[in-house]
Design a protein around this motif. Sequence first.
Motif, short mmCIF file in Angstrom:
data_model
loop_
_atom_site.label_atom_id
_atom_site.label_comp_id
_atom_site.label_asym_id
_atom_site.label_seq_id
_atom_site.Cartn_x
_atom_site.Cartn_y
_atom_site.Cartn_z
N MET A 1 39.04 56.48 45.02
CA MET A 1 38.01 55.89 44.16
C MET A 1 38.67 55.02 43.09
O MET A 1 39.66 55.40 42.47
CB MET A 1 37.17 57.00 43.48
N GLU A 2 38.12 53.85 42.89
CA GLU A 2 38.65 52.90 41.90
C GLU A 2 38.42 53.42 40.48
O GLU A 2 37.34 53.93 40.17
CB GLU A 2 37.96 51.55 42.09
N HIS A 3 39.41 53.26 39.62
CA HIS A 3 39.26 53.65 38.22
C HIS A 3 38.69 52.47 37.42
O HIS A 3 39.25 51.39 37.42
CB HIS A 3 40.60 54.09 37.63
N LYS A 4 37.58 52.73 36.75
CA LYS A 4 36.95 51.72 35.89
C LYS A 4 37.67 51.64 34.56
O LYS A 4 37.89 50.56 34.01
CB LYS A 4 35.48 52.08 35.68
N ILE A 5 38.00 52.81 34.00
CA ILE A 5 38.67 52.90 32.70
C ILE A 5 39.89 53.80 32.83
O ILE A 5 39.79 54.90 33.41
CB ILE A 5 37.72 53.48 31.63
N VAL A 6 41.00 53.37 32.32
CA VAL A 6 42.20 54.21 32.23
C VAL A 6 42.65 54.23 30.77
O VAL A 6 42.94 53.19 30.18
CB VAL A 6 43.33 53.68 33.13
N ILE A 7 42.68 55.42 30.19
CA ILE A 7 43.10 55.62 28.80
C ILE A 7 44.40 56.41 28.84
O ILE A 7 44.44 57.53 29.38
CB ILE A 7 42.02 56.38 28.01
N SER A 8 45.48 55.83 28.32
CA SER A 8 46.79 56.44 28.47
C SER A 8 47.45 56.70 27.11
O SER A 8 47.81 55.76 26.40
CB SER A 8 47.69 55.53 29.32
N ILE A 25 42.63 59.75 29.72
CA ILE A 25 41.51 60.01 30.61
C ILE A 25 41.47 58.89 31.65
O ILE A 25 41.74 57.73 31.33
CB ILE A 25 40.14 60.00 29.88
N LYS A 26 41.09 59.23 32.87
CA LYS A 26 40.77 58.23 33.88
C LYS A 26 39.32 58.40 34.30
O LYS A 26 38.87 59.52 34.57
CB LYS A 26 41.70 58.38 35.09
N MET A 27 38.59 57.29 34.33
CA MET A 27 37.16 57.32 34.67
C MET A 27 36.91 56.42 35.87
O MET A 27 37.28 55.26 35.89
CB MET A 27 36.33 56.84 33.48
N GLU A 28 36.26 57.00 36.89
CA GLU A 28 36.01 56.29 38.13
C GLU A 28 34.76 55.42 38.04
O GLU A 28 33.81 55.75 37.32
CB GLU A 28 35.85 57.29 39.28
N SER A 29 34.75 54.35 38.81
CA SER A 29 33.59 53.46 38.86
C SER A 29 32.38 54.19 39.44
O SER A 29 32.51 55.02 40.35
CB SER A 29 33.90 52.25 39.74
N GLY A 30 31.20 53.89 38.91
CA GLY A 30 29.96 54.41 39.46
C GLY A 30 29.59 55.82 39.05
O GLY A 30 28.59 56.36 39.54
N LYS A 31 30.37 56.42 38.15
CA LYS A 31 30.06 57.77 37.69
C LYS A 31 29.61 57.76 36.23
O LYS A 31 29.84 56.80 35.50
CB LYS A 31 31.27 58.69 37.86
N THR A 32 28.97 58.86 35.83
CA THR A 32 28.52 59.03 34.44
C THR A 32 29.36 60.11 33.77
O THR A 32 29.47 61.23 34.29
CB THR A 32 27.03 59.41 34.39
N TYR A 33 29.96 59.76 32.64
CA TYR A 33 30.85 60.64 31.89
C TYR A 33 30.20 61.01 30.56
O TYR A 33 29.76 60.13 29.82
CB TYR A 33 32.20 59.96 31.65
N GLY A 34 30.16 62.29 30.27
CA GLY A 34 29.65 62.76 28.99
C GLY A 34 30.80 63.19 28.10
O GLY A 34 31.67 63.96 28.52
N ILE A 35 30.79 62.68 26.87
CA ILE A 35 31.82 63.08 25.89
C ILE A 35 31.14 63.98 24.87
O ILE A 35 30.18 63.56 24.21
CB ILE A 35 32.42 61.85 25.17
#
Length: 228
Positions: A1-8, A25-35
Amino acid sequence: MEHKIVISHVTKRFKEYKALDDVSIKMESGKTYGIVGRNGSGKTVLFKCICGFLKLDEGKIWVDGKQIGKDIESPLDVGVIIETPGFLPGYSAYKNLKFLACIKNKIKKETILEMIQKVGLDPESKKHVGKYSMGMRQRLGIAQAIMEDPSLLILDEPMNGLDNQGVEDMRKLFQTLKKEGKTIVLASHNREDIITLCDCVIEMDRGRILSIKTDRLSADSIIPEKSL
Protein backbone atom coordinates in the motif's frame (compact mmCIF):
# COMPACT_ATOMS: atom_id res chain seq x y z
CA MET A 1 0.00 0.00 0.00
CA GLU A 2 1.27 3.45 -0.94
CA HIS A 3 2.12 5.80 1.93
CA LYS A 4 0.35 9.15 1.70
CA ILE A 5 2.18 10.67 4.68
CA VAL A 6 5.51 9.69 6.20
CA ILE A 7 6.53 11.39 9.46
CA SER A 8 10.08 10.55 10.52
CA HIS A 9 11.55 11.40 13.95
CA VAL A 10 9.82 14.80 14.12
CA THR A 11 10.52 17.10 17.05
CA LYS A 12 9.00 20.58 17.47
CA ARG A 13 9.99 22.87 20.34
CA PHE A 14 8.56 26.10 21.65
CA LYS A 15 11.50 27.44 23.68
CA GLU A 16 12.18 24.67 26.19
CA TYR A 17 8.86 22.91 25.68
CA LYS A 18 8.74 19.90 23.36
CA ALA A 19 5.33 19.95 21.68
CA LEU A 20 6.40 16.98 19.53
CA ASP A 21 9.07 14.57 20.70
CA ASP A 22 10.57 12.16 18.14
CA VAL A 23 7.27 11.38 16.39
CA SER A 24 7.28 8.80 13.59
CA ILE A 25 4.15 7.61 11.73
CA LYS A 26 3.37 6.22 8.29
CA MET A 27 -0.13 6.74 6.88
CA GLU A 28 -1.45 4.82 3.89
CA SER A 29 -3.49 6.33 1.07
CA GLY A 30 -7.26 5.89 1.25
CA LYS A 31 -7.48 5.26 4.99
CA THR A 32 -8.86 7.31 7.89
CA TYR A 33 -6.56 7.97 10.85
CA GLY A 34 -7.77 9.18 14.23
CA ILE A 35 -5.38 11.07 16.50
CA VAL A 36 -6.43 10.99 20.14
CA GLY A 37 -5.02 12.44 23.33
CA ARG A 38 -5.66 15.00 26.03
CA ASN A 39 -5.39 18.73 25.35
CA GLY A 40 -1.72 19.58 24.95
CA SER A 41 -0.77 16.12 23.72
CA GLY A 42 0.52 17.52 20.42
CA LYS A 43 -2.32 16.74 18.00
CA THR A 44 -2.81 20.25 16.62
CA VAL A 45 0.94 20.93 16.43
CA LEU A 46 1.37 17.70 14.46
CA PHE A 47 -1.37 18.76 12.03
CA LYS A 48 0.25 22.16 11.55
CA CYS A 49 3.60 20.52 10.85
CA ILE A 50 2.08 18.20 8.23
CA CYS A 51 0.52 21.24 6.55
CA GLY A 52 3.81 23.16 6.60
CA PHE A 53 2.48 25.85 8.93
CA LEU A 54 5.25 25.22 11.48
CA LYS A 55 8.95 24.63 10.82
CA LEU A 56 10.37 21.42 12.27
CA ASP A 57 13.27 21.48 14.70
CA GLU A 58 14.21 17.89 13.89
CA GLY A 59 12.97 15.19 11.55
CA LYS A 60 11.23 15.13 8.19
CA ILE A 61 7.71 14.90 6.79
CA TRP A 62 6.80 13.70 3.31
CA VAL A 63 3.36 14.02 1.70
CA ASP A 64 2.89 12.26 -1.64
CA GLY A 65 6.62 11.63 -1.73
CA LYS A 66 7.54 15.32 -1.43
CA GLN A 67 9.36 16.62 1.65
CA ILE A 68 7.59 19.47 3.41
CA GLY A 69 9.83 22.52 3.76
CA LYS A 70 12.27 21.26 1.13
CA ASP A 71 10.53 20.02 -2.02
CA ILE A 72 7.34 21.98 -1.26
CA GLU A 73 6.32 24.47 1.43
CA SER A 74 2.98 22.76 2.06
CA PRO A 75 1.01 19.83 0.60
CA LEU A 76 -0.36 20.64 -2.85
CA ASP A 77 -3.57 18.62 -2.65
CA VAL A 78 -4.99 19.03 0.85
CA GLY A 79 -8.12 20.33 2.56
CA VAL A 80 -7.64 21.62 6.09
CA ILE A 81 -9.62 22.50 9.20
CA ILE A 82 -7.36 23.57 12.06
CA GLU A 83 -8.94 25.53 14.92
CA THR A 84 -12.01 27.71 14.21
CA PRO A 85 -12.59 28.31 10.48
CA GLY A 86 -12.16 32.00 9.65
CA PHE A 87 -14.49 33.70 7.19
CA LEU A 88 -15.41 37.25 6.18
CA PRO A 89 -18.44 37.99 8.39
CA GLY A 90 -20.07 40.51 6.03
CA TYR A 91 -20.45 38.09 3.14
CA SER A 92 -22.58 35.04 2.34
CA ALA A 93 -21.36 31.46 2.37
CA TYR A 94 -21.09 31.41 -1.41
CA LYS A 95 -19.11 34.66 -1.62
CA ASN A 96 -16.71 33.49 1.09
CA LEU A 97 -15.98 30.26 -0.73
CA LYS A 98 -15.77 32.05 -4.07
CA PHE A 99 -13.04 34.36 -2.70
CA LEU A 100 -11.07 31.31 -1.49
CA ALA A 101 -11.64 29.41 -4.73
CA CYS A 102 -10.16 32.30 -6.72
CA ILE A 103 -6.73 31.60 -5.19
CA LYS A 104 -6.26 28.40 -7.22
CA ASN A 105 -9.04 29.03 -9.75
CA LYS A 106 -9.72 25.29 -10.03
CA ILE A 107 -13.49 25.15 -9.53
CA LYS A 108 -16.56 26.87 -10.92
CA LYS A 109 -19.66 28.37 -9.32
CA GLU A 110 -21.64 25.14 -9.69
CA THR A 111 -19.10 23.18 -7.65
CA ILE A 112 -19.08 25.78 -4.87
CA LEU A 113 -22.88 25.69 -4.65
CA GLU A 114 -22.83 21.88 -4.65
CA MET A 115 -20.34 21.78 -1.75
CA ILE A 116 -22.41 24.21 0.31
CA GLN A 117 -25.45 22.01 -0.19
CA LYS A 118 -23.45 18.84 0.54
CA VAL A 119 -22.68 20.05 4.08
CA GLY A 120 -26.33 20.88 4.76
CA LEU A 121 -26.37 24.65 4.16
CA ASP A 122 -28.54 26.63 1.73
CA PRO A 123 -26.37 27.56 -1.26
CA GLU A 124 -28.74 30.33 -2.31
CA SER A 125 -28.90 32.01 1.09
CA LYS A 126 -27.75 35.64 1.26
CA LYS A 127 -27.34 35.45 5.03
CA HIS A 128 -23.99 36.85 6.16
CA VAL A 129 -21.62 34.34 7.75
CA GLY A 130 -21.25 36.73 10.70
CA LYS A 131 -24.82 35.77 11.65
CA TYR A 132 -24.17 32.04 11.43
CA SER A 133 -24.20 29.78 14.47
CA MET A 134 -20.96 28.01 15.39
CA GLY A 135 -22.31 24.82 13.85
CA MET A 136 -23.14 26.55 10.57
CA ARG A 137 -19.64 28.04 10.40
CA GLN A 138 -18.18 24.60 11.04
CA ARG A 139 -20.25 23.14 8.20
CA LEU A 140 -18.98 25.92 5.94
CA GLY A 141 -15.42 25.18 7.05
CA ILE A 142 -15.88 21.57 5.98
CA ALA A 143 -17.29 22.73 2.63
CA GLN A 144 -14.19 24.88 2.14
CA ALA A 145 -11.91 21.95 3.01
CA ILE A 146 -13.50 19.58 0.48
CA MET A 147 -14.56 21.93 -2.33
CA GLU A 148 -11.46 21.50 -4.50
CA ASP A 149 -11.65 17.71 -4.23
CA PRO A 150 -8.34 17.19 -2.35
CA SER A 151 -6.93 13.69 -1.95
CA LEU A 152 -5.92 14.45 1.67
CA LEU A 153 -8.03 15.96 4.46
CA ILE A 154 -6.49 17.21 7.74
CA LEU A 155 -9.36 17.80 10.17
CA ASP A 156 -8.75 19.05 13.69
CA GLU A 157 -11.99 18.66 15.67
CA PRO A 158 -14.24 18.88 12.59
CA MET A 159 -17.40 18.24 14.65
CA ASN A 160 -16.93 21.28 16.93
CA GLY A 161 -20.17 23.20 17.42
CA LEU A 162 -22.33 20.71 15.53
CA ASP A 163 -25.61 19.44 16.96
CA ASN A 164 -26.43 15.73 16.92
CA GLN A 165 -27.88 15.87 13.42
CA GLY A 166 -24.87 17.81 12.17
CA VAL A 167 -22.49 15.25 13.63
CA GLU A 168 -24.41 12.42 11.96
CA ASP A 169 -24.47 14.29 8.63
CA MET A 170 -20.71 14.91 8.70
CA ARG A 171 -19.91 11.31 9.68
CA LYS A 172 -21.83 10.15 6.61
CA LEU A 173 -20.01 12.70 4.47
CA PHE A 174 -16.58 11.59 5.72
CA GLN A 175 -17.49 7.94 5.14
CA THR A 176 -18.46 8.83 1.56
CA LEU A 177 -15.20 10.72 1.04
CA LYS A 178 -13.26 7.70 2.31
CA LYS A 179 -15.08 5.47 -0.20
CA GLU A 180 -13.97 7.91 -2.89
CA GLY A 181 -10.36 7.17 -1.92
CA LYS A 182 -9.56 10.20 0.24
CA THR A 183 -6.99 9.94 3.00
CA ILE A 184 -8.41 11.51 6.16
CA VAL A 185 -6.49 12.44 9.32
CA LEU A 186 -8.71 13.71 12.11
CA ALA A 187 -8.72 14.56 15.78
CA SER A 188 -11.95 14.42 17.74
CA HIS A 189 -13.01 14.54 21.37
CA ASN A 190 -15.99 12.37 20.44
CA ARG A 191 -15.31 8.69 21.08
CA GLU A 192 -17.96 7.64 18.57
CA ASP A 193 -16.35 9.69 15.77
CA ILE A 194 -13.08 7.85 16.21
CA ILE A 195 -14.57 4.36 16.51
CA THR A 196 -17.04 4.87 13.64
CA LEU A 197 -14.73 6.55 11.14
CA CYS A 198 -11.15 5.46 11.71
CA ASP A 199 -9.15 2.53 10.35
CA CYS A 200 -6.25 3.35 12.66
CA VAL A 201 -6.15 5.11 16.03
CA ILE A 202 -2.95 6.87 17.13
CA GLU A 203 -2.72 7.81 20.80
CA MET A 204 -0.54 10.79 21.75
CA ASP A 205 0.54 12.19 25.10
CA ARG A 206 3.03 14.99 25.86
CA GLY A 207 4.17 15.12 22.26
CA ARG A 208 4.91 11.41 21.93
CA ILE A 209 3.18 8.47 20.26
CA LEU A 210 1.93 6.09 22.95
CA SER A 211 0.26 3.50 20.74
CA ILE A 212 -0.98 2.79 17.22
CA LYS A 213 -3.98 0.47 16.91
CA THR A 214 -5.36 -0.84 13.64
CA ASP A 215 -8.27 -3.01 14.78
CA ARG A 216 -11.45 -1.71 16.37
CA LEU A 217 -11.39 -3.78 19.57
CA SER A 218 -7.87 -2.77 20.56
CA ALA A 219 -8.49 0.80 19.37
CA ASP A 220 -11.53 1.02 21.62
CA SER A 221 -9.36 0.10 24.61
CA ILE A 222 -7.16 3.21 24.20
CA ILE A 223 -10.00 5.72 23.98
CA PRO A 224 -11.21 6.39 27.53
CA GLU A 225 -14.29 8.59 27.48
CA LYS A 226 -12.59 11.64 29.05
CA SER A 227 -9.13 11.44 27.55
CA LEU A 228 -9.84 12.61 24.01
